[in-house]
Motif scaffolding. Structure first.
Motif, short mmCIF file in Angstrom:
data_model
loop_
_atom_site.label_atom_id
_atom_site.label_comp_id
_atom_site.label_asym_id
_atom_site.label_seq_id
_atom_site.Cartn_x
_atom_site.Cartn_y
_atom_site.Cartn_z
N ARG A 39 1.03 -1.09 -0.02
CA ARG A 39 -0.01 -0.10 -0.03
C ARG A 39 0.75 1.31 0.00
N GLY A 64 -7.24 -2.91 -2.74
CA GLY A 64 -8.15 -2.52 -1.57
C GLY A 64 -9.30 -3.46 -1.42
N ASP A 68 -9.22 -6.36 1.54
CA ASP A 68 -10.55 -6.04 2.51
C ASP A 68 -11.57 -7.27 2.39
N SER A 69 -11.82 -8.14 1.27
CA SER A 69 -13.06 -8.86 1.42
C SER A 69 -12.55 -10.31 0.82
N ALA A 112 -16.25 -3.51 2.44
CA ALA A 112 -15.39 -2.68 1.81
C ALA A 112 -15.08 -1.45 3.00
N SER A 113 -13.68 -1.10 3.29
CA SER A 113 -13.33 -0.36 4.18
C SER A 113 -13.25 1.06 3.58
N THR A 116 -10.53 1.80 1.06
CA THR A 116 -10.84 0.96 -0.31
C THR A 116 -12.02 2.05 -0.98
#
Length: 123
Positions: A39, A64, A68-69, A112-113, A116
């Motif tokens: 990142r 991202g 995240d997922s 989803a953050s 992201t």
């Protein structure tokens, strides 16, 4: 009359059905220090002017989503903006989710953050 000589439905195929998939497999995830380095590298490249910055913004948003997922590459490529939704969580907090069709035609809803979402907006 030969009514029972054959089954007329033997050549008919059933349509594919979508089924939900609930488990998230994290045993194949990258180590936190590798993700942080990735990142930071993408952020540094995105800050540079030029055409490379646009490609870095795309990569930052895709990575991202996958981090995240737990999305697979094909799932991230097939994700659509219409699948992103805000849902109300506990204690009045809201969160963002992405609903998509994943492996074996299963419908998945994944988190989803905020980072992201910022990367998606920048893209």
């Amino acid at each position: 009359m030969r009514y029972l000589a054959g089954n007329p439905f033997s050549a008919v195929t059933l349509p594919a059905t979508l089924a939900p998939e609930w488990s998230l497999q994290i045993e194949r995830a990258l180590a936190p220090e590798l993700l942080r380095a990735l990142r930071e590298s993408l952020d540094a490249h995105c800050a540079r002017p030029g055409d490379e910055a646009a490609q870095c913004r795309i990569a930052r948003a895709a990575i991202g989503l996958m981090v995240d997922s737990g999305l697979r590459r094909a799932e991230a490529a097939g994700a659509r903006r219409s699948g992103v939704k805000r849902v109300d969580g506990i204690r009045g907090q809201s969160m963002w989710t992405l609903t998509l069709v994943g492996k074996r035609s299963k419908v998945r809803t994944v988190p989803a953050s905020p980072a992201t979402l910022d990367a998606l907006r920048a893209h």
